[in-house]
Every structure is written in C-alpha cells, then in structure tokens.
Design a protein around this motif. Structure first.
Motif, PDB file in Angstrom:
ATOM      1  N   HIS A 139     211.190 124.702 129.745  1.00 56.17           N
ATOM      2  CA  HIS A 139     210.345 125.098 130.060  1.00 56.17           C
ATOM      3  C   HIS A 139     209.444 126.001 129.997  1.00 56.17           C
ATOM      4  O   HIS A 139     210.106 126.541 129.567  1.00 56.17           O
ATOM      5  N   ILE A 140     208.454 125.072 129.636  1.00 52.19           N
ATOM      6  CA  ILE A 140     206.779 126.166 129.404  1.00 52.19           C
ATOM      7  C   ILE A 140     206.272 126.512 130.429  1.00 52.19           C
ATOM      8  O   ILE A 140     206.171 126.639 131.400  1.00 52.19           O
ATOM      9  N   VAL A 141     207.139 127.939 130.450  1.00 44.86           N
ATOM     10  CA  VAL A 141     205.888 128.791 132.098  1.00 44.86           C
ATOM     11  C   VAL A 141     205.052 129.749 131.073  1.00 44.86           C
ATOM     12  O   VAL A 141     205.399 130.587 129.819  1.00 44.86           O
ATOM     13  N   GLN A 142     203.798 130.436 131.903  1.00 38.30           N
ATOM     14  CA  GLN A 142     202.653 130.820 131.095  1.00 38.30           C
ATOM     15  C   GLN A 142     202.885 132.201 131.961  1.00 38.30           C
ATOM     16  O   GLN A 142     202.688 132.024 133.188  1.00 38.30           O
ATOM     17  N   ARG A 143     202.217 133.092 131.913  1.00 33.08           N
ATOM     18  CA  ARG A 143     202.813 134.625 132.045  1.00 33.08           C
ATOM     19  C   ARG A 143     200.837 135.002 131.511  1.00 33.08           C
ATOM     20  O   ARG A 143     200.667 135.284 130.472  1.00 33.08           O
ATOM     21  N   ASP A 144     200.214 136.475 132.571  1.00 35.09           N
ATOM     22  CA  ASP A 144     198.690 136.983 132.051  1.00 35.09           C
ATOM     23  C   ASP A 144     198.439 135.576 131.576  1.00 35.09           C
ATOM     24  O   ASP A 144     197.670 136.841 130.499  1.00 35.09           O
ATOM     25  N   VAL A 145     197.673 134.920 132.044  1.00 33.57           N
ATOM     26  CA  VAL A 145     196.985 134.346 131.689  1.00 33.57           C
ATOM     27  C   VAL A 145     195.165 134.526 131.796  1.00 33.57           C
ATOM     28  O   VAL A 145     195.240 134.779 132.822  1.00 33.57           O
ATOM     29  N   SER A 146     194.260 134.247 130.557  1.00 30.88           N
ATOM     30  CA  SER A 146     193.345 135.113 130.781  1.00 30.88           C
ATOM     31  C   SER A 146     192.460 134.295 129.228  1.00 30.88           C
ATOM     32  O   SER A 146     192.817 133.804 128.387  1.00 30.88           O
ATOM     33  N   ARG A 147     190.759 134.630 129.281  1.00 32.97           N
ATOM     34  CA  ARG A 147     190.547 134.142 128.395  1.00 32.97           C
ATOM     35  C   ARG A 147     191.126 135.074 126.770  1.00 32.97           C
ATOM     36  O   ARG A 147     190.850 134.718 125.362  1.00 32.97           O
ATOM     37  N   GLU A 148     191.595 136.272 127.133  1.00 36.77           N
ATOM     38  CA  GLU A 148     192.097 137.250 125.765  1.00 36.77           C
ATOM     39  C   GLU A 148     193.296 136.679 125.042  1.00 36.77           C
ATOM     40  O   GLU A 148     193.338 136.695 124.297  1.00 36.77           O
ATOM     41  N   SER A 149     194.269 136.486 126.057  1.00 38.94           N
ATOM     42  CA  SER A 149     195.601 135.808 125.471  1.00 38.94           C
ATOM     43  C   SER A 149     196.430 135.178 126.762  1.00 38.94           C
ATOM     44  O   SER A 149     195.999 135.495 127.588  1.00 38.94           O
ATOM     45  N   ALA A 150     197.302 134.404 126.678  1.00 39.77           N
ATOM     46  CA  ALA A 150     198.826 134.140 127.488  1.00 39.77           C
ATOM     47  C   ALA A 150     199.808 134.353 126.580  1.00 39.77           C
ATOM     48  O   ALA A 150     200.459 133.835 125.059  1.00 39.77           O
ATOM     49  N   THR A 151     200.403 134.555 127.604  1.00 36.55           N
ATOM     50  CA  THR A 151     202.121 134.542 127.024  1.00 36.55           C
ATOM     51  C   THR A 151     202.753 132.920 127.600  1.00 36.55           C
ATOM     52  O   THR A 151     203.125 133.420 128.682  1.00 36.55           O
ATOM     53  N   ILE A 152     203.604 133.048 126.218  1.00 37.90           N
ATOM     54  CA  ILE A 152     204.063 131.830 126.612  1.00 37.90           C
ATOM     55  C   ILE A 152     205.610 132.096 127.010  1.00 37.90           C
ATOM     56  O   ILE A 152     206.682 132.643 125.280  1.00 37.90           O
ATOM     57  N   LEU A 153     206.255 131.319 127.673  1.00 37.68           N
ATOM     58  CA  LEU A 153     208.387 131.460 127.868  1.00 37.68           C
ATOM     59  C   LEU A 153     208.502 130.447 127.395  1.00 37.68           C
ATOM     60  O   LEU A 153     208.257 129.219 128.278  1.00 37.68           O
ATOM     61  N   SER A 154     209.307 129.871 126.571  1.00 38.78           N
ATOM     62  CA  SER A 154     209.884 128.578 126.181  1.00 38.78           C
ATOM     63  C   SER A 154     211.579 129.019 126.700  1.00 38.78           C
ATOM     64  O   SER A 154     211.904 129.229 126.152  1.00 38.78           O
ATOM     65  N   ARG A 155     211.437 128.330 127.433  1.00 39.09           N
ATOM     66  CA  ARG A 155     212.849 128.403 127.904  1.00 39.09           C
ATOM     67  C   ARG A 155     213.628 127.342 127.759  1.00 39.09           C
ATOM     68  O   ARG A 155     213.240 125.640 128.320  1.00 39.09           O
ATOM     69  N   LEU A 156     214.495 127.350 126.712  1.00 38.37           N
ATOM     70  CA  LEU A 156     215.561 126.681 126.477  1.00 38.37           C
ATOM     71  C   LEU A 156     216.687 125.596 126.899  1.00 38.37           C
ATOM     72  O   LEU A 156     216.992 126.884 127.230  1.00 38.37           O
ATOM     73  N   ASP A 157     217.313 124.583 127.319  1.00 39.07           N
ATOM     74  CA  ASP A 157     218.636 124.016 127.899  1.00 39.07           C
ATOM     75  C   ASP A 157     219.104 123.917 126.344  1.00 39.07           C
ATOM     76  O   ASP A 157     218.903 122.766 126.031  1.00 39.07           O
ATOM     77  N   VAL A 158     220.368 124.068 125.429  1.00 42.47           N
ATOM     78  CA  VAL A 158     220.979 122.707 124.096  1.00 42.47           C
ATOM     79  C   VAL A 158     222.028 123.355 124.874  1.00 42.47           C
ATOM     80  O   VAL A 158     223.284 124.454 124.818  1.00 42.47           O
ATOM     81  N   VAL A 159     222.691 121.536 125.055  1.00 48.02           N
ATOM     82  CA  VAL A 159     224.139 121.615 124.979  1.00 48.02           C
ATOM     83  C   VAL A 159     224.488 121.502 123.861  1.00 48.02           C
ATOM     84  O   VAL A 159     224.228 120.400 122.906  1.00 48.02           O
ATOM     85  N   SER A 160     225.704 122.653 123.568  1.00 54.24           N
ATOM     86  CA  SER A 160     226.264 122.576 122.275  1.00 54.24           C
ATOM     87  C   SER A 160     227.749 121.882 121.877  1.00 54.24           C
ATOM     88  O   SER A 160     228.446 122.505 123.374  1.00 54.24           O
ATOM     89  N   SER A 161     228.614 121.500 121.124  1.00 54.10           N
ATOM     90  CA  SER A 161     229.152 120.983 121.243  1.00 54.10           C
ATOM     91  C   SER A 161     230.335 122.474 120.535  1.00 54.10           C
ATOM     92  O   SER A 161     231.830 122.043 120.757  1.00 54.10           O
TER      93      SER A 161
END
Length: 858
Positions: A226-248
């Motif tokens: 899930h790619i979530v964007q925060r505080d987006v402006s012409r100057e910068s954008a914060t990108i949160l990468s929320r990963l679900d990883v299934v491990s054995s």
C-alpha cells in the motif's frame, strides 16, 4: 498494477495440459492455468472446448450452441442458460520442482458465482461471491505429473430463490432492473446488471471470469503493498510504503524502495513466520505532480519494492506512482455542506459521466476497449468517471488508462437500486470482497473516492419502499442498512485503504427532506418526471452525480443487430433493445413515448426512421448541454456534473453518449463542447441575456469578447467587441444585454447569437445560442459543400453552407473511421474543417461522405 517475478526458471509443463509458464523469481513460481479447459451442462457428458477466463454464454456462442444474444430477439431464447448448472474442467502437469516448494497455492481471481472446486477428486473450495479472490492451499492435493481440476457452477436461482422464500421480509428492487419474477438479484454477490436493467439485457452468466493461477513459494512472498502519500506539495512528497510480507520462517531480509530507479528508502527487517506488516518512509523532492485531465501532466513514477535475503533470493512488487494530494471537501457553509475535489490544493470542478461495464460478457472486454472509452472521456475534456454500483470492480487495465489520461474515478461499492440482506453471513462476504478489491486498486492515483451504494437509501426513503412495511420491519431494515453502509464497508476500508474519502450513499441529498445544498444529488425529473429541459436550471446541487436522457444509436449501429424488416420502433427487435419500461416492466413503449413527448416539445416530426434516430440524438444532446451549462454556471456552489451514462454494455436505446460499438453519439460530441476548459454559457432570462464564462484554467485569461447576432443567411445584425479578462477557476457573468438591443428588430426565429472569446495566448471559445426551440426556427435546407484532402492526422474535411445548417451529421459509407467533430452547427460565410481518421483513401472518402442537417430530417 501487478507483481513481477524476475530471474525466471521455466517450469517443464506443456501448454496443452492447461498451464502457461511465466517468469518467476527464486522465491516464487507463478503460472496461469488457462489452456485445455472444457465445459459441459452438468446433466450431460458431452464436453466442448472452453476459454478461460470466460463465461458460459460466450463458450456456447463459440461452439455454435446458442445464437448471439445481442442480435434480434435472441436474448429471450437463451434464458435457459442461466437456469442450468455447468461444469468446467482441465488437466495440468505439475513438475517435481514445483512440488518441492514449501507452499503451493491455487488462486482463483474470480468465479461467477456459486462454485465447488475439486482438485484430483478432493474438495478444494466452495465459492459464493463473484467479486472475491480465493487463495487455497493446494499442496496436499497435488501429485507429480497430471492433475485434474474441476469446477461445478450451480445456477444462481437454485441458491437465491430459497433465500427469497425464507427471508423474514421481501426485499425491494427497482422494477426495471432485476427483470425476473421473483426478483432475487440482491440475495447473491453477483453483478446486479446481469439480471437486467433499464438499459441492459437479462443474461445471467456463470463461469471462470478471471484467471486461475498456481503459485509455489519457499522463503516469502508479497501479500500486498500500500503506497500512501503524505504532505504532498510542489516542494516535496512523503511516501509511506506499507508492505505485507508473508514469511515461511524467522529470517532477516533487506527491503528497498526505488522510484524511477533511485532509492527512496532502504531498511533491514527480521521477518517472523506468517504475515509481517512493515512500513518504510521516504521523501521525493520537487515531485512531478499528477494532475487530472486538463490541468497538467499525468506523470507516473516507476515504483518498485524489493525484498532480498542473504542468499540472493528476492521478490519484487512494481507499480506506477502518481504523486498528488487529493481530498473530497465536505465543509459546512452558508448553503449547506460542500462537496468538491481538492487536487494538489486546487478546487477542481468534476466533469464527466457514469460508467457501466463495457459488456455483459467481461471476457470480451480488452485493454484496447478500456483505452478507447477512457481516451474518449479525456478527449471530451472529462476528468471523472463514476464506476456505478450495479456492475463490477473494474480490471486494472481500466484504472491504468485512467491514471494515464487523468480521469479520476468515483468507485461505488457494488450495491444498486435495491434493498440488501443484513445477515452476518452476507456482511462477512461483503467485507471480504471490499478488502480484496480495494487492496488491488488502491495504489492508482486516479482513484478518488469510495461510495457505499447507488440510490439504495434514496429508494428506501423516497421511492415508497419504507411504507410497505410494519414499523418493526422498518426498524430492522434501517439497522441492516446501517450495518452494511455505515459499519461493514467502512470497517473494510479502514483495513484496506483509510486514505480516501468514503461517501456512504449516492445521492446523499435531495430526498427525504435532505436539502440539495448538502451534497450530491441524482436529478431525474427530466426524463422519468417528464419535466422540461429548462428545469435543469432550477435543480442544481453541490454535485450532480446523475441525470440523463435517452437516445437511439445511429442507423449503422442498429444495422448490426437487426435485419431490414426490424428497423421500426414498434418491431419486436427494437422493443427488445429498448429496456426503459414502466408499470412493473409491462409497458414496453414507455421509453419510446418519453422520447416522443420531448421530441414533440422541441423538434418537428421526423420524416422517417433514420431521421428519428438523428433527432433522438440531437434531442438528448440538447438536454445534456442544458444541464451541464447550468451546473458549470453555478460553480463554485456546484462542483460536479456527471451525466448518466458514457457507455453501453450491449446495443440498445439508452442514456449513453457512446454506443456499444464505440460510435460517439451527438451527446458525446456535445459534451466535448460543453466540458471545454473555457466555456461561454449565455443564459436567457426573460428579456435579458447574461453572458457567463466558466474557466477551468488556473491563471487569468486576457483577451477579447465578441458578441454578434447573425441571421441564418450570415448577415450581421448586432456586433460588439470588448477587452476582457476571464478569471481563473470560476464562473461569472461578465455582461448582461437586453434581448431587444441584441435583436434590433429582427425575428427571434431567424437569428442566432454568436459569442466568441479569444485570448492573447490563443485559447478560443465559441457559443451559438438560439432564441427559439429548434422546431420553431425558420430553417431552410442548406446546400453543404464538402471537400476532402489528405492531412497529417487523417483526412481533412472542409465544409461550407449556403444558410445556417444545424446539427450537421457526417457519415461515410464503406469507410470505418472517426470524425473529430459531428452534429455541429455551421453558418454561411464560414469554413469548418474537421479530421476524419480512417484507413480509407481520400478518393473513397470524397466519393462517399454525406452531410445531413436538421432541416433534412423534417
């Protein structure tokens, strides 16, 4: 969006045995089981080749076991298909390499609807929701070499009729929609339009409508990103990468996020056995922002998430990333409660239409068809499509095209025009379908908002449904509605995507004493209520998410599903392709009578069938132009105009602007003119004309405004030119003139008001306004001159006319192609050049092109 597995190992499997090999990573083998399928009616042993993904109707058509349901009255002859049970089966070979993996799953992307799956005679799955994705552990049932998978589909009526009969109270549905008796569509989690609608056939499909995939893995696999964007402006954008990883197992991994090949974030994590939720944070400096159509570019970054273990095994997730901030603003104000889209800090008026599935048989829908309809929306200056709740969650290719062309998506949950059950079992199924689909589509920048249903609350409170029940049942059903639209769906969205606005029901206002100033409305007094088009001016809300008017396809389209004897409005074939009925579906002439009543109000009697089709389309276009201009003039009070509907799912008389075969009707050409970024929209108010100009531009436009009144012979009766600065992103009346001054003694039925704005940077807008209804204009038959020559973008068609020619319709026999404009008006002393995009030669086009104007249809 999709997963990519690299560093491929190709499994030793022959395609004749049902598996198409794909590239895989050292972590994951993934292959589609798509070949070798056969099907049969459950009570017989005779099998026939099948296509997967597909559906039983198209398999029967290909095997010449039923006729094309779209042709003639064949739909009625194939109703038995939905009443039968069907079995699909294939054999596939599994290699020892695959069976050596720790986990082997089979993923059913979509089963329609009630299915029992056996693998090598062992029960693998029972499915009961068309919209869900089913992942099943298949390893215990697989064996080396040949394996057999069999899927039995039970007919939907065998499941839903008993539920209907045992329900504590009968659920209601709009009479035109589920066209069966009893109405049972709402008891199943299946596309509601399959049961019929007032624009669609009743073709109750079943089958494997999405891919079947076998997936084998050892160390880990992606469960989702899930790619979530925060505080987006012409100057910068914060990108949160929320990963679900299934491990054995418990293991250490490196996780890297890249954007356009540059590292955005990189961390090491220790995975525990099972599902792991991990969030990485990164910042893009001076991002290229993603804009909706008409406001800027649709820049898409290449996003990739990679998980790697020490031995070099890895898995990746890849997607496009459009960086933007988007909010749906619902603030209290002096007029009620606002409803508008704030994109990258800019309030944006939503211009567009409602979208239904492109076909009753989804396997016929290709990426090319998705591209065509979305590109057509963009070409008409639209910036939003509402994916309506009686259809499906669209394929990723639809959202990919919306991302590319800047079309925002209003996504309904799949409930429409009906009451639905409130049992725990039903709600659990809904919750799962919402989570499955929202996780799939949530990373698309075009996805703007979610909506709980289409017209279900309005139906309960204002269509007379509530009054049919006792107070006890009323209380129970209102509890059921709250649980579904205000608890279950929001809960699922909080799990899958809490970053977007949720609109519980559409409309949210304009019924049951809810003021239209409090949100979106559906306005149907024009058409169903038989109100004149002028009533659109008086019925403007904060966001008009549905309104519409019917027309027929053009003659060339009708010829594709009829024989000559059928081409009469009262023929059985034409009535079967006109589904707007009244009186509990008994009155098949209802839709035609409505068209005729409006036609008599605004136009002269058409002289023949072809002329009727022409006038039905320009009548529809006139109504929708009236509505769109009323909505846009009322900006910023009103901030959205989505007409019903952009497309069709089969050939039919309907509210669409583009017919089933992809032909633009007069409506879509009119929408292109009415949704233009700078719109001149004069308003005739008694004795005065107010000259409104609406601009979507984000900067002022300096230029000249010219106002002329011309006779139909081209003579200038009134002329005024003035410098003007058009203000950005708003609507305003810049001038008011009396009709008496404008006409200068000329007759209203012989003149046209021509208003043109030309900016200093070249932007131009033009509007032709008439003082009388089309039937009252003193139109003469025009001599239209046509010249054709080869151009850079196609064949250039240049037209001239001897007198005013209204609603010129161009056709070219024997040449498939697309006219960049059509159904337009042309004044004498003017030249109009359009492009005809076709593979036909200039000589062929020059010989066969024809122009018909409104005066030729009387």
């Amino acid at each position: 969006m999709k997963f990519f597995w690299l560093l491929g190992l190709m499994l030793a499997i022959t395609s004749a045995h049902g598996v198409v090999a794909e590239q895989n990573s050292p972590t994951v083998f993934r292959q589609e089981i798509s070949t070798g399928w056969v099907f049969r009616e459950a009570s017989t042993r005779e099998v026939h080749p099948a296509t997967v993904p597909g559906c039983v109707h198209t398999d029967l058509i290909v095997n010449k076991l039923i006729p094309d349901p779209y042709f003639g009255t064949n739909e009625a002859d194939v109703q038995w298909v939905g009443e039968k049970d069907w079995v699909y089966q294939t054999k596939f070979t599994v290699s020892s390499e695959m069976l050596g993996r720790q986990f082997v799953d089979i993923i059913f992307k979509g089963l329609d609807t009630y299915a029992t799956v056996h693998l090598n005679d062992s029960l693998l799955l029972r499915a009961d929701n068309m919209f869900r994705e089913w992942r099943v552990d298949a390893r215990p049932f697989l064996r080396p070499g040949e394996n057999t998978i069999s899927i039995s589909f039970r007919n939907v009526f065998g499941e839903t009729v008993p539920r209907y009969k045992s329900a504590p109270f009968e659920l209601q549905a709009a009479a035109n929609n589920d066209q069966g008796d009893p109405r049972v569509a709402m008891y199943s989690r299946k596309a509601q339009f399959h049961f019929g609608w007032d624009w669609g056939p009743r073709l109750v499909t079943c089958g494997i409508w999405k891919p079947v995939v076998i997936e084998a893995w050892d160390a880990f696999r992606f469960g989702g990103v899930h790619i979530v964007q925060r505080d987006v402006s012409r100057e910068s954008a914060t990108i949160l990468s929320r990963l679900d990883v299934v491990s054995s197992s418990t293991q250490s991994v490196a996780i890297t996020i890249t954007v356009d090949g540059k590292t955005l974030a990189s961390e090491r994590h220790v995975l525990k056995e099972g599902s792991n939720s991990i969030e990485l944070k990164g910042t893009i400096q001076k991002p290229n922002l993603w804009w909706s159509n008409g406001l800027g570019s649709q820049y898409l970054y290449a996003y990739e998430a990679a998980v790697t273990v020490e031995d070099g095994a890895f898995d990746t997730y890849a997607s496009n990333l459009g960086v933007r901030s988007l909010k749906v603003v619902r603030d209290a104000d002096s007029s009620g409660t606002s409803m508008y889209v704030l994109l990258n800090g800019v309030p944006v008026f939503m211009k567009g239409a409602n979208y239904i599935p492109l076909d009753n048989f989804q396997n016929r829908v290709t990426k090319e068809r998705h591209k065509y309809i979305v590109r057509s929306a963009a070409d008409a200056h639209m910036n939003m499509l509402r994916v309506w709740g009686g259809g499906i969650f669209e394929d990723d290719s639809f959202f990919d095209m919306c991302d590319k062309y800047g079309i925002l998506v209003w996504q309904d949950m799949l409930f429409a025009c009906a009451m639905y059950p409130g049992t725990d079992e039903f709600l659990a199924s809904v919750r799962a379908e919402v989570v499955d689909n929202v996780k799939r589509i949530r990373n698309h920048p075009s996805l703007a908002l979610y909506c709980g249903n289409n017209e279900n609350e309005a139906g309960w409170y204002s269509w007379g449904w509530k009054e049919r029940y006792s107070p006890e049942v009323q209380a129970q059903f209102e509890t059921d509605m709250r649980r579904l639209y205000y608890e279950t769906i929001p809960s699922a969205l909080r799990e899958a995507d809490s970053s977007r606005y949720y609109h519980p029901s559409s409309p949210i206002a304009g019924f049951a004493r809810k003021p239209k100033g409090d949100g979106d409305t559906h306005y149907w007094d024009v058409w169903h209520g038989q109100a004149p088009f002028e009533k659109f001016e008086e019925n403007v809300s904060r966001f008009v998410s549905e309104y519409g008017f019917q027309s027929y396809p053009e003659l060339a389209s009708i010829e594709k599903f009829t024989v000559p004897a059928d081409r009469d409005l009262n023929s059985a074939v034409m009535l079967s392709h006109q589904r707007c009925m009244a009186d509990e579906r008994k009155d098949k002439q209802f839709g035609n009578r409505l068209i005729k009543s409006y036609m008599d109000r605004y136009y002269k009697e058409p002289k023949d069938f072809a002329s009727y089709l022409h006038i039905s389309q320009v009548l529809q276009a006139l109504g929708m132009q009236t509505a769109i201009e009323a909505h846009r003039r009322n900006m910023p009070y009103c901030m959205g105009s989505l007409y019903w509907q952009i497309n069709d799912c089969w050939p039919v008389a309907s509210w669409s602007g583009i017919d089933y075969y992809g032909t633009w009707k007069a409506l879509h050409y009119a929408a292109k003119r009415s949704f233009t970024p700078v719109l001149i929209a004069p308003k005739l108010d008694g004795k005065t004309v107010d000259f409104y100009i609406v601009s979507d531009e984000l900067a002022p436009l300096k230029g000249d405004l010219q106002i002329q009144v011309r006779g139909f012979n081209g003579k200038v009766i009134y002329n005024k030119r003035m410098p003007l600065t058009v203000l950005p992103n708003t609507s305003r009346s810049y001038l008011a003139l009396s009709k008496k001054r404008l006409l200068g003694g000329a007759r209203e039925d012989r003149v046209v008001l021509v208003t043109r704005f030309t900016s200093k940077r070249g932007a131009e807008a033009e509007n032709l306004t008439y003082f009388k209804y089309p039937k009252d204009l003193r139109l003469e038959k025009a001599k239209i001159g046509i010249k054709a020559k080869k151009g850079n973008e196609g064949i250039e068609i240049t037209l001239t006319t001897s007198t005013l020619a209204r609603n010129i319709r161009l056709t070219c026999d024997g040449a498939d192609g697309f006219f960049t404009d059509n159904y337009f008006d042309l004044l004498p002393r003017k030249r109009r050049t359009i492009i005809f995009r076709t593979d036909a030669s200039v000589e062929n086009v020059a010989k066969n092109i024809r122009a018909v104007s409104l005066a030729d249809t009387f």
